[in-house]
Design an enzyme around this catalytic site. Structure first.
Site, PDB file in Angstrom:
ATOM      1  N   TYR A  82       0.640  -1.229  -0.083  1.00  0.00           N
ATOM      2  CA  TYR A  82       0.025   0.186  -0.084  1.00  0.00           C
ATOM      3  C   TYR A  82       0.979   1.417  -0.124  1.00  0.00           C
ATOM      4  O   TYR A  82       0.407   2.353   0.161  1.00  0.00           O
ATOM      5  CB  TYR A  82      -0.856  -0.054   1.212  1.00  0.00           C
ATOM      6  CG  TYR A  82      -2.178  -0.988   1.062  1.00  0.00           C
ATOM      7  CD1 TYR A  82      -3.030  -0.932   0.260  1.00  0.00           C
ATOM      8  CD2 TYR A  82      -2.243  -2.063   2.061  1.00  0.00           C
ATOM      9  CE1 TYR A  82      -3.991  -1.878   0.126  1.00  0.00           C
ATOM     10  CE2 TYR A  82      -3.261  -2.899   1.993  1.00  0.00           C
ATOM     11  CZ  TYR A  82      -4.107  -2.877   1.070  1.00  0.00           C
ATOM     12  OH  TYR A  82      -5.233  -3.697   1.156  1.00  0.00           O
TER      13      TYR A  82
ATOM     14  N   TYR B  53     -11.385  -0.464  -1.347  1.00  0.00           N
ATOM     15  CA  TYR B  53     -11.445  -0.167  -0.037  1.00  0.00           C
ATOM     16  C   TYR B  53     -10.234   0.737   0.510  1.00  0.00           C
ATOM     17  O   TYR B  53     -10.213   1.509   1.483  1.00  0.00           O
ATOM     18  CB  TYR B  53     -11.910  -1.120   0.919  1.00  0.00           C
ATOM     19  CG  TYR B  53     -10.634  -1.995   1.732  1.00  0.00           C
ATOM     20  CD1 TYR B  53     -10.190  -2.750   0.972  1.00  0.00           C
ATOM     21  CD2 TYR B  53     -10.475  -1.331   2.886  1.00  0.00           C
ATOM     22  CE1 TYR B  53      -8.999  -3.446   1.843  1.00  0.00           C
ATOM     23  CE2 TYR B  53      -9.500  -2.164   3.568  1.00  0.00           C
ATOM     24  CZ  TYR B  53      -8.918  -3.126   3.005  1.00  0.00           C
ATOM     25  OH  TYR B  53      -7.824  -3.919   3.755  1.00  0.00           O
ATOM     26  N   ARG B  54      -9.171   0.281  -0.193  1.00  0.00           N
ATOM     27  CA  ARG B  54      -7.889   0.898   0.153  1.00  0.00           C
ATOM     28  C   ARG B  54      -6.846   0.540  -1.024  1.00  0.00           C
ATOM     29  O   ARG B  54      -7.198  -0.419  -1.972  1.00  0.00           O
ATOM     30  CB  ARG B  54      -7.336   0.032   1.411  1.00  0.00           C
ATOM     31  CG  ARG B  54      -6.130   0.289   2.021  1.00  0.00           C
ATOM     32  CD  ARG B  54      -6.046  -0.792   3.201  1.00  0.00           C
ATOM     33  NE  ARG B  54      -4.852  -0.278   3.929  1.00  0.00           N
ATOM     34  CZ  ARG B  54      -4.382  -1.597   4.660  1.00  0.00           C
ATOM     35  NH1 ARG B  54      -5.279  -2.483   4.859  1.00  0.00           N
ATOM     36  NH2 ARG B  54      -3.253  -1.251   5.363  1.00  0.00           N
TER      37      ARG B  54
HETATM   38  C1  LIG Z   1       2.092 -10.910   3.309  1.00  0.00           C
HETATM   39  C2  LIG Z   1       1.274  -9.723   3.555  1.00  0.00           C
HETATM   40  C3  LIG Z   1      -0.076  -9.944   4.125  1.00  0.00           C
HETATM   41  C4  LIG Z   1      -0.727  -8.713   4.443  1.00  0.00           C
HETATM   42  N1  LIG Z   1      -1.998  -9.005   5.227  1.00  0.00           N
HETATM   43  C5  LIG Z   1      -2.768  -7.937   5.405  1.00  0.00           C
HETATM   44  C6  LIG Z   1      -4.042  -8.258   6.324  1.00  0.00           C
HETATM   45  O1  LIG Z   1      -4.407  -9.300   6.594  1.00  0.00           O
HETATM   46  N2  LIG Z   1      -4.721  -7.100   6.643  1.00  0.00           N
HETATM   47  C7  LIG Z   1      -4.244  -5.610   6.556  1.00  0.00           C
HETATM   48  O2  LIG Z   1      -5.174  -4.865   6.737  1.00  0.00           O
HETATM   49  N3  LIG Z   1      -3.264  -5.584   5.657  1.00  0.00           N
HETATM   50  C8  LIG Z   1      -2.275  -6.587   5.301  1.00  0.00           C
HETATM   51  N4  LIG Z   1      -1.251  -6.238   4.904  1.00  0.00           N
HETATM   52  C9  LIG Z   1      -0.770  -4.940   4.397  1.00  0.00           C
HETATM   53  C10 LIG Z   1      -0.098  -4.081   5.343  1.00  0.00           C
HETATM   54  O3  LIG Z   1       1.257  -4.656   5.516  1.00  0.00           O
HETATM   55  C11 LIG Z   1      -0.815  -4.005   7.003  1.00  0.00           C
HETATM   56  O4  LIG Z   1      -2.243  -3.603   6.787  1.00  0.00           O
HETATM   57  C12 LIG Z   1      -0.050  -3.389   8.015  1.00  0.00           C
HETATM   58  O5  LIG Z   1      -0.590  -3.646   9.179  1.00  0.00           O
HETATM   59  C13 LIG Z   1       0.081  -2.122   7.988  1.00  0.00           C
HETATM   60  O6  LIG Z   1       1.150  -1.459   8.309  1.00  0.00           O
HETATM   61  P1  LIG Z   1       1.366  -1.057   9.849  1.00  0.00           P
HETATM   62  O7  LIG Z   1       0.566  -2.058  10.500  1.00  0.00           O
HETATM   63  O8  LIG Z   1       2.790  -0.874  10.208  1.00  0.00           O
HETATM   64  O9  LIG Z   1       0.803   0.468   9.608  1.00  0.00           O
HETATM   65  P2  LIG Z   1       1.549   1.815   9.283  1.00  0.00           P
HETATM   66  O10 LIG Z   1       2.362   1.571   7.908  1.00  0.00           O
HETATM   67  O11 LIG Z   1       2.124   2.419  10.389  1.00  0.00           O
HETATM   68  O12 LIG Z   1       0.213   2.834   9.027  1.00  0.00           O
HETATM   69  C14 LIG Z   1      -0.243   2.678   7.832  1.00  0.00           C
HETATM   70  C15 LIG Z   1      -0.989   3.818   7.307  1.00  0.00           C
HETATM   71  O13 LIG Z   1      -1.637   4.465   8.101  1.00  0.00           O
HETATM   72  C16 LIG Z   1      -1.523   5.863   8.211  1.00  0.00           C
HETATM   73  N5  LIG Z   1      -1.050   6.252   9.551  1.00  0.00           N
HETATM   74  C17 LIG Z   1      -0.246   5.530  10.405  1.00  0.00           C
HETATM   75  N6  LIG Z   1       0.021   6.064  11.584  1.00  0.00           N
HETATM   76  C18 LIG Z   1      -0.373   7.266  11.673  1.00  0.00           C
HETATM   77  C19 LIG Z   1      -0.749   8.011  12.348  1.00  0.00           C
HETATM   78  N7  LIG Z   1      -0.252   8.033  13.588  1.00  0.00           N
HETATM   79  N8  LIG Z   1      -1.624   9.155  12.204  1.00  0.00           N
HETATM   80  C20 LIG Z   1      -2.207   9.243  11.137  1.00  0.00           C
HETATM   81  N9  LIG Z   1      -2.109   8.231  10.195  1.00  0.00           N
HETATM   82  C21 LIG Z   1      -1.264   7.407  10.257  1.00  0.00           C
HETATM   83  C22 LIG Z   1      -0.364   6.304   6.878  1.00  0.00           C
HETATM   84  O14 LIG Z   1      -0.948   6.590   5.956  1.00  0.00           O
HETATM   85  C23 LIG Z   1       0.483   4.900   6.695  1.00  0.00           C
HETATM   86  O15 LIG Z   1       0.984   4.803   5.651  1.00  0.00           O
HETATM   87  C24 LIG Z   1      -0.419  -7.244   4.360  1.00  0.00           C
HETATM   88  C25 LIG Z   1       0.903  -7.239   3.515  1.00  0.00           C
HETATM   89  C26 LIG Z   1       1.678  -8.130   3.502  1.00  0.00           C
HETATM   90  C27 LIG Z   1       3.047  -8.082   2.904  1.00  0.00           C
END
Ligand SMILES: Cc1cc2nc3c(=O)[nH]c(=O)nc-3n(C[C@H](O)[C@H](O)[C@H](O)COP(=O)(O)OP(=O)(O)OC[C@H]3O[C@@H](n4cnc5c(N)ncnc54)[C@H](O)[C@@H]3O)c2cc1C
Lengths: 521, 186
Positions: free
Chosen positions: A95, A473-474
């Site tokens: 994403y 949705y995203r």
């Molecule tokens: C193999 C694989 C499987 C995956 N499966 C899933 C899944 O099951 N479900 C899913 O949802 N995703 C999935 N993902 C996508 C993603 O990796 C996850 O959603 C992950 O949880 C997002 O990264 P993070 O939790 O570190 O959030 P972050 O990267 O920290 O945040 C995500 C986004 O939210 C916003 N944000 C973050 N922090 C803040 C803040 N403090 N204030 C305002 N805005 C903010 C920013 O735009 C940021 O880019 C997958 C990815 C991979 C590689």
């Protein structure tokens, strides 16, 4: 190799203005928390989208440790019109990863704000800072013997509840719709104010993590997938760990079974017989997560032929569709519900049921069971080795939880992907009444020709789905403005009106979800 | 897999195996061409045996004679554990790696989380017909990337040697597949 300082600048900001801002960041945060050297910024530049990585290169990254420092960063950004892109745990793979939406933005990395502020074992609530990972929370619950269960995205061990929920991510337990389970937020606004949603603004209140709505307009949703504030604390609900969990799988032989599967699952899901976010995963998804690589079967370029997919299905003992669900409760509850599921399956007349005992710790059952029972793991990263080359974009259209809809979406997506020489690597995640149809568009990013194909493919997926009334949705940062257009100009005008009111200097993540005051609204 | 090789030992083994011959002039040039002469620990991380053999050979040939290398060839989760452990030791070291894409995503994320400096990050894709490289950080035109022995040349350069053009290498060190190379310094 690179010991040099980055030469990337924020849009419209001169080098001297930027340097002044950097000096102020240093005074506020300390030298170690202001990253401007190329070798410090490399991890913030690794993206999986098809466009040139330079388009998402940050000018700097800063790390804050307190809310006051976040306010200070916002103040400096306002003074010098520096756009700032916030990440929490920063693992938004597919994403946009940890890179900003636009070249030159300063990344505000909140990984060091990682306190678990409170966990209430009786009420099943938690309040955390942005840098808290699911693994950290899991360890905390285990060490303190707190019988609560987490719901998380698949990169569970390294991702975190705050960032995932801010992007409206999903998990696989009954609490899998994460924003639904969020309760209370603290947000630093562009003017430096610290705003608490729900009950959080009431002096002496202790209901912040138990009652969402507070009084008057309830604004939590406005801050998610948006750029109206920086979230510095988030509350959410945790499910009591039940005495029994019973994960199971049902394998279906044919790709044409998808419609029947959805019709079979929906009533069970709606009635909460199966209470979790059920997954219906295609062959390639399941094969890739347990180290099946395309090169093991073919070195021909293009889409993988159906005969090979069938061969993989056979070799790995997979279904064309693999349904994963879980039952939770007392032994009696679980037994009753399992009998209902078996009865419904018998009526359906197809599908092979596999229990945890039968799966015997093998993959992919094992990691799926962990996701449904709140045990962090990273097994799903195997997806990236299916084709290799580091290109990945989630195409995630929403659909009604209706067989005919899923059938239509699956056929359309596979057609478009194959036409562009790419594979359908997808799954449906069953919400309450909707499906998140999640497809990983995997391609070789080191091959310019394939990069262009993947980009064209993603555009066509968006266009063709939109023509049929579907939208995602995203989406990754390259396509956020494009997707915002699918949702129409009235919504966009309102979003820009809010942006102008809340962030007139356009400093908070301009471009996120297509909201940017430089747009013509 | 986890072992320590001294360059001198390796050189002996290579000569005695008769498989790998390194021209003396090149050796001399490599020996004087260390970009980094600091006495830091060097760790080699690879995700399969073929990458370990070819890239690893290049790294060892590119390092100063006195420099020891600890080799870690393992699957994604083990590599991740190794990297976490190493980076948390908080002493100077260099991690040089050639890994698959799944490992690369996780290792890069770990480098960011732990604030390590990543002076090199590039993608490589090689098959019978062609070899491609694309850098995220670094300049991939500085080594003989067109050769089927690209991984040895790359390892040689990342280890700090200046020039690997005249290495005389056996074809058994060819490497096909999709990989990500990196150098992390703490
Ligand atoms: C193999 C694989 C499987 C995956 N499966 C899933 C899944 O099951 N479900 C899913 O949802 N995703 C999935 N993902 C996508 C993603 O990796 C996850 O959603 C992950 O949880 C997002 O990264 P993070 O939790 O570190 O959030 P972050 O990267 O920290 O945040 C995500 C986004 O939210 C916003 N944000 C973050 N922090 C803040 C803040 N403090 N204030 C305002 N805005 C903010 C920013 O735009 C940021 O880019 C997958 C990815 C991979 C590689």
């Amino acid at each position: 190799m690179s010991e040099q300082t980055s030469t990337v600048l924020p849009k419209g900001v001169t080098a001297s203005e930027f340097n002044t801002a950097v000096e102020k960041f240093r005074a506020l945060l300390g030298d170690d928390n202001v990253l401007v050297r190329n070798d410090q910024l490399t991890p913030y530049k690794k993206v999986m989208m098809p466009r040139d990585a330079a388009e998402n290169a940050p000018s700097a990254a800063v790390t804050a440790t307190t809310v006051e420092q976040v306010q200070g960063v916002v103040r400096i950004c306002n003074e010098h019109k520096i756009p700032v892109w916030t990440i929490s745990t920063g693992n938004n793979f597919g994403y946009g990863s940890a890179a900003p939406v636009e070249r030159g933005q300063v990344v505000l990395d909140l990984k060091k704000m990682n306190r678990i502020i409170s966990v209430d074992a009786e009420l099943g609530t938690a309040l955390v800072e942005p840098g808290v990972t699911y693994q950290q929370l899991y360890d905390y619950l285990e060490e303190n013997d707190i019988p609560l269960m987490l719901s998380f995205s698949a990169p569970s061990a390294i991702a975190g509840p705050l960032g995932n929920t801010m992007d409206r991510g999903v998990g696989y337990t009954p609490y899998g719709e994460h924003f639904l389970m969020q309760c209370g937020m603290e947000v630093v606004l562009a003017n430096g104010d610290v705003y608490r949603t729900g009950m959080g603004s009431v002096e002496g209140d202790n209901a912040w993590q138990v009652f969402k709505w507070g009084y008057g307009p309830t604004l939590d949703g406005m801050f998610t997938q948006a750029n109206y504030g920086i979230c510095t604390k988030m509350g959410f609900w945790l499910m009591p760990r039940p005495p029994v969990t019973k994960p199971f799988e049902i394998k279906f032989e044919d790709e044409t079974d998808i419609a029947d599967i959805v019709e079979f699952i929906r009533p069970l899901r709606l009635a909460q017989v199966i209470p979790n976010s059920v997954v219906i995963a295609g062959t390639l998804w399941e094969a890739a997560t347990c180290d099946t690589r395309r090169v093991h079967y073919t070195t021909e370029p293009g889409a993988t032929p159906d005969e090979i997919l069938k061969q993989i299905q056979k070799d790995k003992d997979l279904g064309a569709w693999n349904v994963y669900a879980c039952l939770y409760g007392t032994p009696e509850q679980v037994e009753v519900n399992f009998n209902i599921v078996k009865g419904a399956l018998k009526q359906l007349g197809k599908g092979k049921l596999v229990t945890e005992e039968e799966a015997g710790g093998t993959q992919p059952f094992d990691y799926r069971a962990k996701l449904m029972t709140g045990v962090p793991n990273l097994q799903e990263f195997g997806l990236y080795n299916w084709r290799g080359g580091g290109g990945s974009m989630w195409f995630a259209p929403v659909s009604q939880a209706r067989g005919s809809e899923c059938d239509k979406q699956y056929a359309l997506a596979k057609d478009i992907l194959n036409k562009h020489g790419l594979d359908y690597v997808g799954e449906f995640i069953v919400g309450w009444r909707d499906m998140h149809h999640v497809i990983d568009v995997l391609y070789d990013r080191s091959n310019d020709e394939e990069r262009k194909r993947a980009e064209a493919c993603f555009n066509e997926l968006l266009d063709e789905f939109e023509k049929r009334g579907y939208a995602v949705y995203r989406v990754n940062t390259q396509f956020q403005d494009r997707v915002a257009q699918s949702y129409g100009s009235t919504k966009r005008r309102l979003e820009h009106t809010l942006k102008r009111a809340l962030d007139p200097n356009n400093i908070l993540a301009p471009g996120k979800s297509g909201i940017d005051l430089n747009n013509d609204f | 897999m986890h072992n320590i090789n001294r360059r001198g030992f390796l050189k002996g083994a290579l000569y005695s195996a008769g498989g790998l011959v390194l021209g003396t002039s090149t050796l001399a040039r490599a020996a004087e061409g260390f970009a980094v002469a600091k006495p830091t620990d060097v760790h080699l991380l690879t995700s399969d045996a073929a990458a370990d053999a070819s890239f690893g050979a290049g790294v060892q040939l590119g390092l100063p004679i006195y420099q020891s290398v600890t080799r870690h060839q393992a699957g994604t989760m083990e590599l991740l554990g190794t990297m976490n452990r190493l980076l948390q030791q908080q002493r100077p070291m260099r991690l040089i790696g050639l890994v698959d894409d799944a490992s690369a995503e996780l290792l890069t994320a770990t480098a960011r989380r732990l604030g390590a400096r990543m002076s090199w990050l590039a993608r490589h894709s090689a098959d019978r017909h062609q070899v491609r490289h694309s850098a995220i950080e670094g300049d991939t035109s500085q080594f003989d990337g067109a050769s089927q022995l690209w991984a040895v040349h790359l390892g040689h350069q990342l280890a700090g040697a200046r020039n690997s053009n005249s290495l005389n290498l056996p074809q058994s060190l060819r490497l096909e597949g999709r990989f990500v190379s990196f150098v992390i310094e703490v």
